[in-house]
Design a protein around this motif. Sequence first.
Motif, PDB file in Angstrom:
ATOM      1  N   TYR A 210       0.840  -1.196   0.000  1.00  0.00           N
ATOM      2  CA  TYR A 210       0.000   0.000   0.000  1.00  0.00           C
ATOM      3  C   TYR A 210       0.875   1.247   0.000  1.00  0.00           C
ATOM      4  N   GLY A 211       0.491   2.236  -0.813  1.00  0.00           N
ATOM      5  CA  GLY A 211       1.181   3.521  -0.806  1.00  0.00           C
ATOM      6  C   GLY A 211       2.383   3.554  -1.729  1.00  0.00           C
ATOM      7  N   ARG A 212       3.155   4.623  -1.613  1.00  0.00           N
ATOM      8  CA  ARG A 212       4.313   4.865  -2.457  1.00  0.00           C
ATOM      9  C   ARG A 212       5.591   4.791  -1.639  1.00  0.00           C
ATOM     10  N   SER A 213       6.595   4.128  -2.163  1.00  0.00           N
ATOM     11  CA  SER A 213       7.843   3.937  -1.423  1.00  0.00           C
ATOM     12  C   SER A 213       8.718   5.178  -1.409  1.00  0.00           C
ATOM     13  N   GLY A 214       8.540   6.067  -2.385  1.00  0.00           N
ATOM     14  CA  GLY A 214       9.439   7.196  -2.533  1.00  0.00           C
ATOM     15  C   GLY A 214      10.665   6.868  -3.368  1.00  0.00           C
ATOM     16  N   LEU A 215      10.809   5.615  -3.784  1.00  0.00           N
ATOM     17  CA  LEU A 215      11.925   5.220  -4.646  1.00  0.00           C
ATOM     18  C   LEU A 215      11.612   5.544  -6.100  1.00  0.00           C
ATOM     19  N   PRO A 216      12.656   5.769  -6.903  1.00  0.00           N
ATOM     20  CA  PRO A 216      12.417   5.858  -8.348  1.00  0.00           C
ATOM     21  C   PRO A 216      11.772   4.570  -8.849  1.00  0.00           C
ATOM     22  N   ASP A 217      10.954   4.684  -9.879  1.00  0.00           N
ATOM     23  CA  ASP A 217      10.289   3.494 -10.415  1.00  0.00           C
ATOM     24  C   ASP A 217      11.291   2.412 -10.803  1.00  0.00           C
ATOM     25  N   SER A 218      12.452   2.818 -11.306  1.00  0.00           N
ATOM     26  CA  SER A 218      13.443   1.841 -11.760  1.00  0.00           C
ATOM     27  C   SER A 218      14.052   1.061 -10.600  1.00  0.00           C
ATOM     28  N   ASP A 219      13.938   1.583  -9.367  1.00  0.00           N
ATOM     29  CA  ASP A 219      14.550   0.941  -8.207  1.00  0.00           C
ATOM     30  C   ASP A 219      13.543   0.216  -7.327  1.00  0.00           C
ATOM     31  N   ASP A 220      12.266   0.368  -7.578  1.00  0.00           N
ATOM     32  CA  ASP A 220      11.241  -0.088  -6.647  1.00  0.00           C
ATOM     33  C   ASP A 220      11.046  -1.600  -6.701  1.00  0.00           C
ATOM     34  N   LEU A 221      10.439  -2.125  -5.641  1.00  0.00           N
ATOM     35  CA  LEU A 221      10.031  -3.524  -5.605  1.00  0.00           C
ATOM     36  C   LEU A 221       8.917  -3.772  -6.617  1.00  0.00           C
ATOM     37  N   ILE A 222       9.041  -4.839  -7.387  1.00  0.00           N
ATOM     38  CA  ILE A 222       7.948  -5.282  -8.246  1.00  0.00           C
ATOM     39  C   ILE A 222       7.846  -6.801  -8.137  1.00  0.00           C
ATOM     40  N   HIS A 223       6.669  -7.325  -8.418  1.00  0.00           N
ATOM     41  CA  HIS A 223       6.523  -8.778  -8.477  1.00  0.00           C
ATOM     42  C   HIS A 223       5.704  -9.137  -9.701  1.00  0.00           C
ATOM     43  N   GLY A 224       5.565 -10.441  -9.940  1.00  0.00           N
ATOM     44  CA  GLY A 224       4.915 -10.924 -11.153  1.00  0.00           C
ATOM     45  C   GLY A 224       5.850 -11.739 -12.010  1.00  0.00           C
ATOM     46  N   GLY A 225       7.077 -11.982 -11.518  1.00  0.00           N
ATOM     47  CA  GLY A 225       8.050 -12.762 -12.272  1.00  0.00           C
ATOM     48  C   GLY A 225       7.820 -14.256 -12.140  1.00  0.00           C
ATOM     49  N   PRO A 226       8.621 -15.055 -12.843  1.00  0.00           N
ATOM     50  CA  PRO A 226       8.475 -16.517 -12.771  1.00  0.00           C
ATOM     51  C   PRO A 226       8.701 -17.018 -11.348  1.00  0.00           C
ATOM     52  N   SER A 227       7.991 -18.084 -10.973  1.00  0.00           N
ATOM     53  CA  SER A 227       8.135 -18.635  -9.620  1.00  0.00           C
ATOM     54  C   SER A 227       9.479 -19.345  -9.476  1.00  0.00           C
ATOM     55  N   GLY A 228       9.617 -20.501 -10.049  1.00  0.00           N
ATOM     56  CA  GLY A 228      10.897 -21.195 -10.028  1.00  0.00           C
ATOM     57  C   GLY A 228      11.274 -21.721  -8.659  1.00  0.00           C
ATOM     58  N   GLN A 229      12.443 -22.358  -8.604  1.00  0.00           N
ATOM     59  CA  GLN A 229      12.975 -22.915  -7.372  1.00  0.00           C
ATOM     60  C   GLN A 229      14.448 -22.581  -7.240  1.00  0.00           C
ATOM     61  N   ALA A 230      14.948 -22.755  -6.024  1.00  0.00           N
ATOM     62  CA  ALA A 230      16.357 -22.485  -5.748  1.00  0.00           C
ATOM     63  C   ALA A 230      16.935 -23.644  -4.947  1.00  0.00           C
ATOM     64  N   ASP A 231      18.245 -23.809  -5.021  1.00  0.00           N
ATOM     65  CA  ASP A 231      18.945 -24.791  -4.201  1.00  0.00           C
ATOM     66  C   ASP A 231      19.265 -24.167  -2.851  1.00  0.00           C
ATOM     67  N   LEU A 232      19.047 -24.926  -1.798  1.00  0.00           N
ATOM     68  CA  LEU A 232      19.325 -24.473  -0.433  1.00  0.00           C
ATOM     69  C   LEU A 232      20.242 -25.469   0.254  1.00  0.00           C
ATOM     70  N   THR A 233      21.317 -24.956   0.850  1.00  0.00           N
ATOM     71  CA  THR A 233      22.218 -25.761   1.667  1.00  0.00           C
ATOM     72  C   THR A 233      22.338 -25.100   3.031  1.00  0.00           C
ATOM     73  N   VAL A 234      22.127 -25.871   4.086  1.00  0.00           N
ATOM     74  CA  VAL A 234      22.177 -25.345   5.447  1.00  0.00           C
ATOM     75  C   VAL A 234      23.199 -26.129   6.254  1.00  0.00           C
ATOM     76  N   ARG A 235      24.079 -25.379   6.885  1.00  0.00           N
ATOM     77  CA  ARG A 235      25.050 -25.970   7.805  1.00  0.00           C
ATOM     78  C   ARG A 235      24.802 -25.376   9.182  1.00  0.00           C
ATOM     79  N   CYS A 236      24.530 -26.229  10.154  1.00  0.00           N
ATOM     80  CA  CYS A 236      24.284 -25.773  11.523  1.00  0.00           C
ATOM     81  C   CYS A 236      25.313 -26.443  12.422  1.00  0.00           C
ATOM     82  N   ARG A 237      26.194 -25.631  12.993  1.00  0.00           N
ATOM     83  CA  ARG A 237      27.312 -26.186  13.762  1.00  0.00           C
ATOM     84  C   ARG A 237      26.903 -26.616  15.168  1.00  0.00           C
ATOM     85  N   ASP A 238      25.783 -26.126  15.654  1.00  0.00           N
ATOM     86  CA  ASP A 238      25.315 -26.529  16.973  1.00  0.00           C
ATOM     87  C   ASP A 238      23.793 -26.551  16.959  1.00  0.00           C
TER      88      ASP A 238
END
Length: 688
Positions: free
Chosen positions: A164-192
Amino acid sequence: MPATRPKTKIDPLGAFAAGAFTVGDRRPVPLVATRFDVDIAGGLASVTTKRMFRNEEDESIEATITFPVPVRAVLFDLEARIDGRLLKARAQRRKQARETYEDAIDRGKPAVLHEEVLRGVHMLSIAHIPPGAEIEVSSTWAATLAFVDEQGSLRIPLTVGDIYGRSGLPDSDDLIHGGPSGQADLTVRCRDGQVRLSDGRLEDGHARVPLDAPIDLVVTGPARETLRGRAADGREVALTIRPCVGGDGALDVAFLIDHSGSMNEVCSGASRGVTKHQAVIRGLRSLARRLRDEDGFDLWEFDNQLAHVGSTADTQRRGLFGLGGRLSAGEQMLRLLDRLKGPAGGTEIGAALAGTIRGSNARDILVVTDGKSHALDVQTLARMGRRVHVVLVGEDSLEANVGHLAALTGGDILVAAGADLGEILLAAVDSLRAPFEAPSRIEGRVQHLRVVRGNAVTEADWRPARGGDGEDPHARAVAAFAASLALPCLDEDAATALAEAEGLVTHLTSLVLVDEASKAQDGLPATRKVALPTPRTAGFQMDLQLSCAPSMLGEDRAEAGATPVVAAYSAPGVGRIDLSRVAARIDWDVAPNRLRAGDLSSLDREVARMIEQAAALPEVIALANRLGVTPAQLVLALLARTCAGANRSATRLARAILGARISPEIEALYAQLGLTGTSGTERDGPTA
């Protein structure tokens, strides 16, 4: 300042007018692969994101992506692999880094820039990716786990919904959505301790995760070890992180509950039958059973309007007594919760916060929201003198603005991973029982810090070097994160110097690299903005979205929706044409080199006709001859100048044709054509 019409607006009413949140430019998306590597130790997580960008077009491009990050995180490392070479970025003052990047563009050199455009929102730009080439960019941020009891959690936000509302950022820098969903690889290392994926399963620390939902990790039994790193000045940094015990004082708090239209969306992918607002009510009912009789509170709710629901003082004055006498605080809370209304309207959170502060004597404010609003002045609200805590709900929640406010006021922010908010709200309330610990101002070199964030107490000590600690990959994250804690305690010059030395991305500094060894590309790169995926929980409902922003029914609806009527007309007097409404019809990103050459073939026919009409004016022809450009080039440059505050491609086009300085003759012709706006020739381009 006139604004260009973006392809996709994070604007509910704009979505209705445009018909959908999609990027319909039919060009290849340059982001082709994403990977996350997470390393957790001693309550600190470092997250490395690797993004592969590929140019499948026949001209040089600039790929840009704006994305959320946790407000408690600090980004401290940026590398790029170009033609087999690994280049490492360096930190510069924000304006200087942008100038370095823009200079590389002017010279045709590939460059990478990582900026913090808002607290909790970052932008990555990769310029001059040659046709057929790939560039892999790796960036790393660090953040503490957030704790509820002895259990730690980490959210890696990947997208946001309609804001809601305006971020105050230039349009070229602002958040947008509507792109492809897709997936990513995730690797997690937990030392404790033990780590698990909240919505999914880790197999030997690996998983494939969707990009249209956050990555929520839960850590049980993390060790309270002391982490060690090496500061830029050579000193050892010792960092300890432990869950916050909380206080035992009585509550004096105003609960501010978001019931705007977006709160009617599904809370999480794992609980599709529960809306955000329903999850909040359930959580508050659970909290009511844990309140103490001495606790005092106000209850408020907001959408476009703020409403006072009631308070402990009200219920006692009205004689609401139970069978055993006065109602307990929990019983009063339950009765007030029955008065809350369902979701509707927009998210005027700034006005709601200001009204709550003015209308309540409560010492603290606890906001329960999805945070999806730009409608607040963080600095002004922070100066109103109340501590603001935030509980975020929803997979598409946004930490940026409300999280920044919490940090400035000495409050905290906790993020719910699912629809069960009971323990999260209790943790927030317990932290409000403790007095505010104001950080001390630092003069000279920082020696020691103690900070409460994410319901965790973090202490950092800088000591003489002992040697040997730099071998641990986590050591860099320790030093960078500790330095970020010190920045608010320093004056601006000292904070900037520390951020530069430690290589941090902040509101003062950015990371930038330039590939000087590469072959220079010709012309301007065509900008390709990568849209984030639409959140999987997004529930686009016309009736709710229409009610979200009644104040947007004028100018903003025309900008985001249907093509405006454009008229170029001769004003009284010879040789006067008004092009004031033409620039917004031009997509400056699609083919900047054609426009730079005066080629109008990529433009709407009516727009091209009006530019040709202006280019035929004697004044335009005469000035174009003196500048050594065609009349069409000159008119396009003047039009680009009007959009320079909102679009970086327009900024570069105006600079390439008009140069860095604007002569009085250009200024006069600019006004004669009915144009207004910024010069568009400064190397840093649009400003946030």
